[in-house]
Design a protein around this motif. Structure first.
Motif, PDB file in Angstrom:
ATOM      1  N   THR A 180      21.812  65.094  42.385  1.00 12.50           N
ATOM      2  CA  THR A 180      22.877  64.288  41.800  1.00 12.50           C
ATOM      3  C   THR A 180      22.332  62.907  41.443  1.00 12.50           C
ATOM      4  N   LEU A 181      22.298  62.610  40.156  1.00 14.35           N
ATOM      5  CA  LEU A 181      21.875  61.285  39.702  1.00 14.35           C
ATOM      6  C   LEU A 181      22.870  60.806  38.654  1.00 14.35           C
ATOM      7  N   THR A 182      23.132  59.514  38.611  1.00 18.07           N
ATOM      8  CA  THR A 182      23.980  58.960  37.564  1.00 18.07           C
ATOM      9  C   THR A 182      23.243  57.806  36.888  1.00 18.07           C
ATOM     10  N   ASN A 183      23.686  57.489  35.672  1.00 17.60           N
ATOM     11  CA  ASN A 183      23.071  56.395  34.922  1.00 17.60           C
ATOM     12  C   ASN A 183      23.101  55.070  35.690  1.00 17.60           C
ATOM     13  N   GLU A 184      24.170  54.869  36.442  1.00 22.73           N
ATOM     14  CA  GLU A 184      24.335  53.579  37.137  1.00 22.73           C
ATOM     15  C   GLU A 184      23.259  53.374  38.196  1.00 22.73           C
ATOM     16  N   ILE A 185      22.779  54.493  38.761  1.00 21.74           N
ATOM     17  CA  ILE A 185      21.776  54.393  39.828  1.00 21.74           C
ATOM     18  C   ILE A 185      20.463  53.841  39.279  1.00 21.74           C
ATOM     19  N   ILE A 186      20.164  54.191  38.016  1.00 21.14           N
ATOM     20  CA  ILE A 186      18.872  53.805  37.447  1.00 21.14           C
ATOM     21  C   ILE A 186      19.005  52.448  36.764  1.00 21.14           C
ATOM     22  N   LYS A 187      18.515  51.422  37.456  1.00 21.79           N
ATOM     23  CA  LYS A 187      18.733  50.050  36.993  1.00 21.79           C
ATOM     24  C   LYS A 187      17.678  49.619  35.970  1.00 21.79           C
ATOM     25  N   THR A 188      16.478  50.218  36.043  1.00 22.20           N
ATOM     26  CA  THR A 188      15.397  49.744  35.192  1.00 22.20           C
ATOM     27  C   THR A 188      15.325  50.543  33.894  1.00 22.20           C
ATOM     28  N   ARG A 189      14.814  49.893  32.844  1.00 18.89           N
ATOM     29  CA  ARG A 189      14.567  50.573  31.574  1.00 18.89           C
ATOM     30  C   ARG A 189      13.089  50.395  31.239  1.00 18.89           C
ATOM     31  N   SER A 190      12.376  51.522  31.106  1.00 18.92           N
ATOM     32  CA  SER A 190      10.925  51.464  30.908  1.00 18.92           C
ATOM     33  C   SER A 190      10.564  51.686  29.451  1.00 18.92           C
ATOM     34  N   GLU A 191       9.600  50.917  28.965  1.00 13.03           N
ATOM     35  CA  GLU A 191       9.044  51.160  27.636  1.00 13.03           C
ATOM     36  C   GLU A 191       7.799  52.041  27.772  1.00 13.03           C
ATOM     37  N   ASP A 192       7.281  52.510  26.628  1.00 12.85           N
ATOM     38  CA  ASP A 192       6.126  53.415  26.683  1.00 12.85           C
ATOM     39  C   ASP A 192       4.884  52.699  27.231  1.00 12.85           C
ATOM     40  N   PRO A 193       4.112  53.392  28.063  1.00 17.07           N
ATOM     41  CA  PRO A 193       2.848  52.800  28.549  1.00 17.07           C
ATOM     42  C   PRO A 193       1.878  52.559  27.388  1.00 17.07           C
ATOM     43  N   PHE A 194       1.025  51.548  27.531  1.00 19.10           N
ATOM     44  CA  PHE A 194       0.044  51.247  26.478  1.00 19.10           C
ATOM     45  C   PHE A 194      -1.261  50.778  27.110  1.00 19.10           C
ATOM     46  N   LEU A 195      -2.349  50.934  26.348  1.00 23.46           N
ATOM     47  CA  LEU A 195      -3.651  50.430  26.781  1.00 23.46           C
ATOM     48  C   LEU A 195      -3.822  49.007  26.274  1.00 23.46           C
ATOM     49  N   GLU A 196      -4.268  48.119  27.127  1.00 23.42           N
ATOM     50  CA  GLU A 196      -4.340  46.694  26.789  1.00 23.42           C
ATOM     51  C   GLU A 196      -5.421  46.386  25.750  1.00 23.42           C
ATOM     52  N   THR A 197      -6.655  46.827  26.048  1.00 25.37           N
ATOM     53  CA  THR A 197      -7.760  46.504  25.148  1.00 25.37           C
ATOM     54  C   THR A 197      -8.543  47.781  24.878  1.00 25.37           C
TER      55      THR A 197
ATOM     56  N   GLU B 162      -2.348  52.723  36.152  1.00 28.52           N
ATOM     57  CA  GLU B 162      -3.746  53.004  36.505  1.00 28.52           C
ATOM     58  C   GLU B 162      -4.644  53.016  35.273  1.00 28.52           C
ATOM     59  N   SER B 163      -5.967  52.839  35.482  1.00 27.81           N
ATOM     60  CA  SER B 163      -7.006  53.001  34.454  1.00 27.81           C
ATOM     61  C   SER B 163      -6.765  52.189  33.191  1.00 27.81           C
ATOM     62  N   GLY B 164      -6.331  50.937  33.338  1.00 24.18           N
ATOM     63  CA  GLY B 164      -6.207  50.061  32.180  1.00 24.18           C
ATOM     64  C   GLY B 164      -4.901  50.185  31.409  1.00 24.18           C
ATOM     65  N   TRP B 165      -3.956  50.994  31.877  1.00 28.21           N
ATOM     66  CA  TRP B 165      -2.658  51.145  31.211  1.00 28.21           C
ATOM     67  C   TRP B 165      -1.640  50.162  31.768  1.00 28.21           C
ATOM     68  N   PHE B 166      -0.704  49.781  30.892  1.00 31.08           N
ATOM     69  CA  PHE B 166       0.375  48.869  31.280  1.00 31.08           C
ATOM     70  C   PHE B 166       1.700  49.393  30.753  1.00 31.08           C
ATOM     71  N   GLN B 167       2.792  48.794  31.243  1.00 36.18           N
ATOM     72  CA  GLN B 167       4.118  49.206  30.814  1.00 36.18           C
ATOM     73  C   GLN B 167       5.093  48.042  31.000  1.00 36.18           C
ATOM     74  N   TRP B 168       5.957  47.842  29.993  1.00 36.92           N
ATOM     75  CA  TRP B 168       7.025  46.839  30.141  1.00 36.92           C
ATOM     76  C   TRP B 168       8.266  47.512  30.714  1.00 36.92           C
ATOM     77  N   VAL B 169       8.878  46.857  31.688  1.00 32.25           N
ATOM     78  CA  VAL B 169      10.090  47.388  32.316  1.00 32.25           C
ATOM     79  C   VAL B 169      11.123  46.262  32.354  1.00 32.25           C
ATOM     80  N   THR B 170      12.350  46.577  31.944  1.00 34.90           N
ATOM     81  CA  THR B 170      13.426  45.580  31.971  1.00 34.90           C
ATOM     82  C   THR B 170      14.435  45.959  33.042  1.00 34.90           C
TER      83      THR B 170
END
Lengths: 324, 254
Positions: A180-197, B162-170
């Motif tokens: 049982t999960l509801t939207n209200e329980i999930i407080k965070t919103r995540s964007e897609d992971p990315f490689l920095e350099t 991990e391994s150089g990855w990042f993520q923005w979380v609001t």
């Protein structure tokens, strides 16, 4: 089941350290004569179930919910807490990954049960496991016991168990759990992971790596290391504080938040050898360590070591190798 | 913006560690203590957020014996507004759950918007207290944060994966966030800061005043030095002798 191993995945592949966690669960199960199950959380984990069920465990438990499509600390923590409350395992075992470090303390808070993290092994004493972890950045080991009632949440450090030691079974039973999960329980919103350099130094294939730590003192001294690397035909790596100080770019960093390397020679200059660094270079054939602190943990895994000032030794070594 | 910063005083990184007589813990009296490294970054982040918003307060919270007073005073000298210390003669007998429960009882009435802490301590390295505290107080949580952006009632943070990855979380405030080392450049205390810190309040709380705490969920039974897994050949002598020997080893083997 009495041992519950929690799998980590990105919807396609299973995390390397989850196989190690399964190996840990199988080992503990054998030593204590306890049954073992694997839990997979996600929105659609059908592609992962089959592979998992070939391992020697009693059951594979599936906890699917649309809100588990992408990882959130709230979603994972609430789901695992529900599963633990309904299934009542004695031990819950996970790899000590960044994701687990993010959500598992929440499960500890929800269930009010012990979380023993980052263990490197266990041994059985009076028919119960005592868990071993590194403390003071690896200078000491501690034997830790969970207190009070089960379940006990346990995580193991990278390479504490070998993924290739996972035993195959005859086909584990698969069971779906309702969550049982509801939207209200999930407080965070995540964007897609990315490689920095973009990483333009390939440390993973280097034969010789010279790695520099805080002991180099300042950015102006980095050229000493570059000159030595040049005469030795080596790639340059570093520990985290060197990146944090801006002395070398991030892609040179070796360790849990950087690259994993396995050269023929790892030459560590002025690095104390904190656990977070050592997990990235455990695969090196040979290790030479120079450090001013005779108690630096790095000496524990060195083939050759010398206690001294790297700023004095490096330039002379560069000259000597150049001449030879 | 009311910001709480959790600070732990730990043996400094170059401290010479010795075991006590029954090998149940270290000899603390010969060790130099300092503020845990990643906690210094958390403090700096809190001070910068306060400066950006131009209002509010930064409160440092710690647990431990009298020696911890010095760590709190140092944070006050850098710009924190006041301190809270839970008195505990043997802080290492408490596990992260117990410590977080005590913190929760001590600060719940302060209604902080943000709790910042270092990602883990350099002594036990559990990395749990900040997250457990956030969960106990019903806050959003995030770990391993390398950048923060505050906007109104929410905060957007860049998390290290991990391994150089990042993520923005609001996430909405209030939030408890653990800070990765290197996120900023911690300031030094100014002379003026050191002087004014002497007048700032440090509230002392006895453990028994705090209801809702429960016993530790884990205990350290025994500590020991790691056994060497490798035979290390130590090279000794003058710098020139060491260089000669190293040159020989390197040219012979690699």
């Amino acid at each position: 089941m009495e041992i519950l191993v929690v799998l980590e995945h990105n919807n396609q592949t299973i995390h390397r350290m989850s196989w190690e966690a399964i190996a840990a669960g199988q080992s503990l199960g054998k030593d204590l004569d306890l049954s073992t199950a694997i839990l997979i959380m996600g929105s659609d984990v059908s592609t992962l179930t089959e592979e998992t069920a070939t391992k020697d465990v009693d059951e594979v438990l599936i906890a699917e919910h649309p809100l588990l499509e992408t990882y959130t600390a709230d979603g994972y923590a609430r789901t695992l807490a529900q599963v633990v409350e309904s299934e009542q395992p004695t031990y819950v075992i996970l790899g000590h990954t960044y994701m687990v470090r993010d959500f598992l303390p929440k499960v500890c808070a929800i269930l009010k049960r012990p979380l023993l993290g980052d263990n490197i092994s266990y041994h059985i004493k009076d028919s119960r496991p005592v868990f071993i972890k590194q403390i003071f950045m690896g200078k000491l080991l501690a034997e830790v016991l969970p207190q009070g009632n089960q379940p006990y949440l346990i995580t193991f450090q990278s390479a504490a168990f070998q993924s290739d030691s996972v035993r195959r079974g005859t086909g584990a039973a698969i069971r779906n759990l309702s969550i049982t999960l509801t939207n209200e329980i999930i407080k965070t919103r995540s964007e897609d992971p990315f490689l920095e350099t973009t990483i333009d130094v390939d440390l993973s294939s280097a034969d010789i790596i010279i790695s520099v730590g805080r002991g180099i003192g300042k950015k102006e001294n980095i050229h000493l290391v570059k000159e030595l690397a040049e005469v030795m035909g080596a790639q340059i790596a570093c520990s985290r504080p060197v990146v944090d100080a801006g002395w070398l770019p991030p892609y040179h960093q070796v360790g849990s938040s950087g690259q994993t390397v396995s050269p023929k020679l790892y030459f560590a200059l002025g690095i104390s050898g904190a656990i977070q660094h050592l997990v990235g270079m455990k695969g090196a054939n040979n290790v030479i360590v120079i450090n001013k602190d005779p108690n630096a943990p790095f000496f524990e895994i060195a083939d050759y070591g010398t206690v001294g000032n790297i700023l004095e030794i490096i330039p002379k070594l560069t000259e000597a190798i150049k001449k030879g | 913006m009311k910001i709480c910063v959790l600070i732990k005083q730990v043996p400094s990184s170059d401290a010479l560690i010795k075991l006590n007589n029954d090998s149940t813990w270290i000899k603390e009296d010969t060790v130099v203590f300092a503020i845990n490294e990643s906690d210094s970054f958390a403090l700096e982040e809190a001070l910068q957020i306060k400066e950006q918003t131009g209002e509010g307060e930064v409160v440092v919270v710690s647990l431990g014996p009298d020696r911890v007073q010095r760590a709190i005073r140092e944070a006050l000298a850098k710009g924190a507004d006041r301190g809270i210390r839970i008195k505990e003669s043997f802080p290492y007998s408490s596990d992260p759950f117990e410590i977080a429960s005590l913190f929760a009882a001590a600060i719940k009435d302060d209604k902080f918007d943000l709790i910042l802490s270092g990602l883990q301590s350099d002594d036990l390295g559990s990395g749990q207290t900040g997250v457990i505290l956030g969960e106990l107080l019903g806050m959003s949580t995030a770990t391993l944060v390398v950048e923060t952006k505050l906007s109104g009632e929410s905060i957007r943070v860049k998390r290290e994966l991990e391994s150089g990855w990042f993520q923005w979380v609001t996430m909405p405030l209030p939030a408890s966030i653990t800070i990765q080392s290197g996120i900023n450049s911690p300031r030094y205390a100014s002379l003026k800061g050191i002087m004014s810190a002497k007048k700032k309040e440090i509230r002392l709380i006895e453990k028994k005043e705090l209801s809702g705490s429960i016993p530790s969920l884990q205990s350290i039974e025994h500590v020991y030095f790691p056994q060497k897994t490798k035979r290390t050949e130590m090279i000794e002598g003058s710098v020139d002798q060491v260089v000669e020997k190293l040159t020989e080893i390197i040219q012979r083997n690699y």
